[in-house]
Design an enzyme around this catalytic site. Structure first.
Site, PDB file in Angstrom:
ATOM      1  N   SER A  51      -1.828  -8.648 -15.125  1.00  0.00           N
ATOM      2  CA  SER A  51      -1.796 -10.063 -14.748  1.00  0.00           C
ATOM      3  C   SER A  51      -3.198 -10.631 -14.584  1.00  0.00           C
ATOM      4  O   SER A  51      -3.366 -11.846 -14.500  1.00  0.00           O
ATOM      5  CB  SER A  51      -1.030 -10.246 -13.438  1.00  0.00           C
ATOM      6  OG  SER A  51       0.305  -9.806 -13.558  1.00  0.00           O
ATOM      7  N   SER A  92       0.369 -13.758 -11.354  1.00  0.00           N
ATOM      8  CA  SER A  92       1.116 -12.531 -11.093  1.00  0.00           C
ATOM      9  C   SER A  92       2.335 -12.546 -11.995  1.00  0.00           C
ATOM     10  O   SER A  92       3.228 -13.378 -11.809  1.00  0.00           O
ATOM     11  CB  SER A  92       1.552 -12.429  -9.632  1.00  0.00           C
ATOM     12  OG  SER A  92       2.482 -11.372  -9.459  1.00  0.00           O
ATOM     13  N   SER A  94       4.933 -10.523 -12.385  1.00  0.00           N
ATOM     14  CA  SER A  94       6.204 -10.297 -11.693  1.00  0.00           C
ATOM     15  C   SER A  94       6.443 -11.342 -10.615  1.00  0.00           C
ATOM     16  O   SER A  94       7.581 -11.610 -10.240  1.00  0.00           O
ATOM     17  CB  SER A  94       6.215  -8.914 -11.050  1.00  0.00           C
ATOM     18  OG  SER A  94       5.263  -8.850  -9.992  1.00  0.00           O
ATOM     19  N   THR A  97       3.146  -9.424  -6.868  1.00  0.00           N
ATOM     20  CA  THR A  97       1.912  -8.689  -6.635  1.00  0.00           C
ATOM     21  C   THR A  97       1.394  -8.983  -5.233  1.00  0.00           C
ATOM     22  O   THR A  97       1.060 -10.126  -4.911  1.00  0.00           O
ATOM     23  CB  THR A  97       0.841  -9.068  -7.676  1.00  0.00           C
ATOM     24  OG1 THR A  97       1.386  -8.921  -8.987  1.00  0.00           O
ATOM     25  CG2 THR A  97      -0.393  -8.200  -7.520  1.00  0.00           C
ATOM     26  N   ARG A 144       1.386  -5.885 -18.673  1.00  0.00           N
ATOM     27  CA  ARG A 144       0.339  -5.724 -19.686  1.00  0.00           C
ATOM     28  C   ARG A 144       0.810  -6.162 -21.065  1.00  0.00           C
ATOM     29  O   ARG A 144      -0.018  -6.436 -21.942  1.00  0.00           O
ATOM     30  CB  ARG A 144      -0.143  -4.273 -19.719  1.00  0.00           C
ATOM     31  CG  ARG A 144       0.906  -3.252 -20.116  1.00  0.00           C
ATOM     32  CD  ARG A 144       0.396  -1.846 -19.805  1.00  0.00           C
ATOM     33  NE  ARG A 144       1.319  -0.778 -20.193  1.00  0.00           N
ATOM     34  CZ  ARG A 144       2.362  -0.384 -19.467  1.00  0.00           C
ATOM     35  NH1 ARG A 144       2.631  -0.995 -18.312  1.00  0.00           N
ATOM     36  NH2 ARG A 144       3.121   0.618 -19.873  1.00  0.00           N
ATOM     37  N   GLU A 223      -2.635   3.088 -18.996  1.00  0.00           N
ATOM     38  CA  GLU A 223      -1.209   2.867 -18.779  1.00  0.00           C
ATOM     39  C   GLU A 223      -0.339   3.336 -19.944  1.00  0.00           C
ATOM     40  O   GLU A 223       0.717   3.935 -19.730  1.00  0.00           O
ATOM     41  CB  GLU A 223      -0.943   1.385 -18.487  1.00  0.00           C
ATOM     42  CG  GLU A 223      -1.509   0.916 -17.154  1.00  0.00           C
ATOM     43  CD  GLU A 223      -0.953  -0.425 -16.739  1.00  0.00           C
ATOM     44  OE1 GLU A 223       0.211  -0.480 -16.306  1.00  0.00           O
ATOM     45  OE2 GLU A 223      -1.688  -1.434 -16.874  1.00  0.00           O
ATOM     46  N   HIS A 239     -29.556   0.879 -17.318  1.00  0.00           N
ATOM     47  CA  HIS A 239     -30.370   1.002 -16.106  1.00  0.00           C
ATOM     48  C   HIS A 239     -29.841   2.064 -15.152  1.00  0.00           C
ATOM     49  O   HIS A 239     -30.334   2.187 -14.024  1.00  0.00           O
ATOM     50  CB  HIS A 239     -30.453  -0.356 -15.404  1.00  0.00           C
ATOM     51  CG  HIS A 239     -31.125  -1.404 -16.236  1.00  0.00           C
ATOM     52  ND1 HIS A 239     -32.474  -1.695 -16.141  1.00  0.00           N
ATOM     53  CD2 HIS A 239     -30.642  -2.211 -17.219  1.00  0.00           C
ATOM     54  CE1 HIS A 239     -32.788  -2.637 -17.005  1.00  0.00           C
ATOM     55  NE2 HIS A 239     -31.682  -2.971 -17.671  1.00  0.00           N
ATOM     56  N   LYS A 330       3.659   1.411  -4.873  1.00  0.00           N
ATOM     57  CA  LYS A 330       4.229   0.188  -4.295  1.00  0.00           C
ATOM     58  C   LYS A 330       5.322   0.506  -3.295  1.00  0.00           C
ATOM     59  O   LYS A 330       5.418  -0.126  -2.233  1.00  0.00           O
ATOM     60  CB  LYS A 330       4.768  -0.711  -5.412  1.00  0.00           C
ATOM     61  CG  LYS A 330       3.682  -1.300  -6.297  1.00  0.00           C
ATOM     62  CD  LYS A 330       4.260  -2.164  -7.404  1.00  0.00           C
ATOM     63  CE  LYS A 330       3.161  -2.787  -8.261  1.00  0.00           C
ATOM     64  NZ  LYS A 330       3.704  -3.605  -9.369  1.00  0.00           N
TER      65      LYS A 330
END
Length: 335
Positions: A51, A92, A94, A97, A144, A223, A239, A330
């Site tokens: 998202s 988001s 869904s 989130t 995704r 994923e 660097h 989650k």
């Protein structure tokens, strides 16, 4: 609420990526904003994972086009500068989130100018309750897999606020045409990349102006392919990280992503970096974009990375759709 069919294979979603962009353009064109735009002094794009990558794609696109500062947020907390003069775009897929819901509530308390992009969920309900503009995209896909819909809506929001013009519409249609023309060639190139990566960990290097592409490649390898990897930006990695290339390590495969728009000093850095890294791993791959505009090149590379992650998932015999460990995280957070 817009729904797509239940989860299918990731291959099908990737195959449909060009059509998702076209669908996103239709969603944005059809939406009528409820609130008139007012001048903003800064912009915050909030979203994580699938998202949030759209915000990074858009940020790279507008970076040199606008004078208003833009920041992406991938946290629970708003920066201190956010106030009534800030445009906050909460993304988001869904709508559930956790971090983005926190951002939405805090931005509302600070009277920021809020717009939401989601397929529904708690964010959709909260937007309706607070009379916030909501651009709703199709549901029932892995987040995704919906980036083609989501990033386009951010552009329509910025257009509504007068921050950009509508030139992106034609640019995206042209990019879709390029993807459709080169789709089979992209798949073939992806298969070649995966054959060279084999079981190695991918390390992705890129110029800052298309950093979002490298992030997308890494996320999709994570994923879809279920492997670790990392991405870094040149010149920053010159660097620090470059010093780490000291020992022979055939467990790593390095990919240099090229847009063709790199500044001459960056091109020279790419060449020197490659000569150094080739001494420490035998798999160093140059990947070149096709196209003329930012969106043609970036979306070409994104589709190439998506297909590479899919073919690598096949090679590794893993389910590209499942993300059980994220589901576990989650669930554990709710206990």
């Amino acid at each position: 609420m817009i729904y797509m069919s239940e989860y299918r294979t990731m291959r099908e979603y990737i195959e449909e990526f060009p059509q998702h962009i076209t669908g996103g353009l239709q969603v944005g064109a059809d939406y009528t904003f409820k609130h008139k735009p007012t001048a903003v002094k800064n912009i915050l794009l909030a979203g994580l994972g699938g998202s949030g990558i759209g915000a990074e794609i858009v940020t790279n696109y507008i970076d040199k086009k606008i004078s208003v500062p833009v920041l992406t947020c991938k946290d629970y907390f708003l920066p201190g500068f956010v106030d009534q003069d800030t445009l906050v775009i909460a993304c988001s897929y869904s709508g559930n989130t956790e971090e983005t819901l926190y951002i939405f509530e805090e931005a509302s308390k600070r009277n920021a100018q809020l717009v939401c992009i989601t397929s529904g969920g708690k964010l959709g309900i909260a937007a309706a309750q607070k009379d916030v503009d909501l651009l709703q995209i199709p549901g029932a896909m892995p987040p995704r897999a919906c980036v083609g819909y989501s990033f386009v809506q951010i552009l329509f929001v910025l257009k509504h606020y007068g921050i950009i013009g509508d030139e992106f519409v034609n640019e995206l249609h042209a990019a879709v045409a390029l993807l459709e023309q080169t789709h089979e060639a992209i798949k073939a190139e992806a298969r070649d990349i995966v054959a060279r990566i084999d079981n190695r960990m991918p390390v992705i290097y890129v110029d800052q102006h298309i950093a979002s592409v490298a992030t997308r490649w890494r996320q999709q390898f994570n994923e879809n392919s279920k492997i670790l990897g990392w991405e870094r930006v040149i010149p920053e990695m010159n660097h620090n990280e470059l010093v780490g290339w000291r020992d022979q390590n055939e467990q790593l495969a390095v990919l240099f992503l090229h847009s063709g728009d790199e500044y001459e000093r960056i091109i020279k850095r790419f060449q020197i970096n490659k000569s150094i890294i080739e001494q420490h791993t035998s798999v160093v791959i140059d990947v070149y974009a096709k196209g003329n505009t930012y969106f043609e090149k970036v979306l070409y590379l994104i589709l190439l990375g998506d297909w590479s992650s899919w073919y690598l998932s096949e090679h590794r015999h893993v389910d590209a759709v499942e993300v059980k460990v994220i589901d576990y995280l989650k669930k554990s957070l709710c206990e």
